[in-house]
Design an enzyme around this catalytic site. Structure first.
Site, PDB file in Angstrom:
ATOM      1  CG  HIS A  15      -1.824  -1.138   1.315  1.00 52.21           C
ATOM      2  ND1 HIS A  15      -3.097  -1.105   0.787  1.00 52.21           N
ATOM      3  CD2 HIS A  15      -1.663  -2.387   1.822  1.00 52.21           C
ATOM      4  CE1 HIS A  15      -3.681  -2.282   0.976  1.00 52.21           C
ATOM      5  NE2 HIS A  15      -2.836  -3.079   1.602  1.00 52.21           N
ATOM      6  CG  ASP A 240      -1.232  -5.992   3.966  1.00 52.84           C
ATOM      7  OD1 ASP A 240      -1.524  -5.005   3.276  1.00 52.84           O
ATOM      8  OD2 ASP A 240      -2.020  -6.523   4.758  1.00 52.84           O
TER       9      ASP A 240
HETATM   10  C1  NCD Z   1      -4.705  -2.397   4.691  1.00 49.63           C
HETATM   11  C2  NCD Z   1      -4.780  -0.890   4.511  1.00 49.63           C
HETATM   12  O1  NCD Z   1      -4.598  -0.165   5.484  1.00 49.63           O
HETATM   13  O2  NCD Z   1      -4.989  -0.432   3.386  1.00 49.63           O
HETATM   14  N1  NCD Z   1      -4.775  -2.697   6.081  1.00 49.63           N
HETATM   15  C3  NCD Z   1      -4.330  -3.825   6.689  1.00 49.63           C
HETATM   16  O3  NCD Z   1      -4.526  -3.958   7.889  1.00 49.63           O
HETATM   17  N2  NCD Z   1      -3.685  -4.740   6.028  1.00 49.63           N
HETATM   18  C4  NCD Z   1      -5.772  -3.041   3.890  1.00 49.63           C
HETATM   19  C5  NCD Z   1      -5.629  -4.530   3.754  1.00 49.63           C
HETATM   20  O4  NCD Z   1      -4.746  -5.007   3.047  1.00 49.63           O
HETATM   21  O5  NCD Z   1      -6.416  -5.232   4.361  1.00 49.63           O
HETATM   22 ZN    ZN Z   2      -3.179  -5.015   2.057  1.00 52.93          ZN
END
Ligand code: NCD
Ligand code: ZN
Length: 339
Positions: A15, A240
């Site tokens: 992200h 992630d």
């Molecule tokens: C992610 C996000 O903040 O965009 N959050 C997370 O806890 N992993 C979204 C996701 O991948 O579920």
């Molecule tokens: Zn994610």
């Protein structure tokens, strides 16, 4: 001094956000990773080829040497024409969020098994897309991944030629399903293979370890770590890394997401070294991804990095241009390897 050389590391679940946060966090990934699969859950989801290309340009304007592999967020308005356009522009991955399952998933899929969705997935299969799924039900938090497994099985049987990715595997009960179906693949994060629920709430409540899917039991952690250390061929590394501002981490209904991007490779080297598995790390952070996502090394300028067994320290915080604070995973911790 002991060294290890790694080639073309790819982060298959990342992200990067937008605007000032994008500017602040992207250089940490680009420092060591050749590229990454960029998640589409922005406030306005990346749901068309045009959105994805615009977002890709923003990313490459900041770090021209980083290869973002773009994804399309499956929203109710996605259709065959939009898929075709994305395909033509070289986008290979669709991301499915069950509606409401995680951060910015309100535009996600309400009923994965309704006829419109099933038709769309058939088209996606014919166009050779990869389907990445945030596989969680809306049940009890520790069972959400487990409860979703029947949907993975249904889809894997129905669309045998569609590659489907169980994102950020967190529950050891997912491993059997991954192995039972040829067309299922997985990604693993650093946090799910090294931390468990006690990191989040075993001493005090530590919002920096709150993420979705939630950290689980020591048994889950151990079984998933084993997959990583063995560089299971169906599994790629996907951090992630999901930055949130300190303000959003500390409020009620705290934001889910762990910002792990700053020292991922150094941390993985330390982990694999400790477990006498360094020889498998190259597969886990790159080779498996090249195979499973059908990437071609000819499409990239090679990136080779040598790390030394020499200490470094994780930064305490990252400050955005407009003064917001983001706290990385394991802030201030000393690591035994560095670039
Ligand atoms: C992610 C996000 O903040 O965009 N959050 C997370 O806890 N992993 C979204 C996701 O991948 O579920
Ligand atoms: Zn994610």
């Amino acid at each position: 001094m002991q060294t290890i050389t790694l080639k073309n590391p790819f982060d298959m679940h990342l992200h990067l956000r937008e605007d000032v946060i994008l500017e602040s966090v992207l250089p940490f990934s680009a420092r060591t990773f050749l590229g990454g699969v960029v998640m589409p859950n922005l406030k306005n989801p990346v749901s068309t080829a045009e959105d994805a290309i615009q977002y890709k340009n923003q990313i490459q304007n900041i770090c021209p040497d980083f290869y973002p592999l773009m994804t399309i967020y499956i929203t109710p308005t996605l259709d065959e024409n939009k898929l075709k356009k994305a395909k033509d522009l070289g986008i290979k991955i669709l991301k499915l969020y069950p509606k409401g399952a995680t951060t910015n998933s309100n535009n996600g899929v309400d009923d994965i098994l309704d006829s419109k969705m099933l038709k769309l997935l058939e088209i996606a299969q014919d166009m050779d897309f990869i389907l990445s799924i945030h596989g969680e039900s809306n049940g009890f938090s520790l069972d959400r991944e487990y409860e979703f497994l029947s949907i993975f099985e249904f889809l894997a049987k129905k669309y045998k030629k569609l590659k489907i990715v169980l994102e950020h595997m967190s529950d050891h009960r997912s491993i059997k399903v991954l192995e039972d179906y040829e067309n299922l693949f997985g990604t693993l994060t650093l946090h799910h293979i090294t931390l468990d629920l006690d990191s989040l709430l075993g001493k005090g409540l530590s919002p920096h370890y709150f993420c979705k899917p939630i950290l689980k039991t020591p048994k889950d952690r151990e079984k998933l770590l084993e997959l990583a250390l063995n560089a299971h061929p169906k599994i790629s590394f996907g951090s992630d890394s999901a930055p949130h501002t300190l303000e959003n981490k500390l409020k009620d209904n705290a934001a889910a997401g762990i910002f792990s991007a700053p020292y991922l490779l150094e941390s993985l080297i330390e982990l694999f070294d400790k477990n006498h598995a360094l020889e498998n790390l190259q597969k886990f952070i790159s080779d498996n991804a090249f195979k499973n996502y059908a990437l071609d090394s000819k499409d990239f300028v090679e990136k080779t990095l040598t790390f030394y067994k020499k200490p470094c320290q994780i930064v305490e915080k990252v400050t955005t241009k407009d003064g917001q604070t983001i706290i990385p995973m394991h802030a201030n911790k000393m690591l035994s390897w560095s670039l």
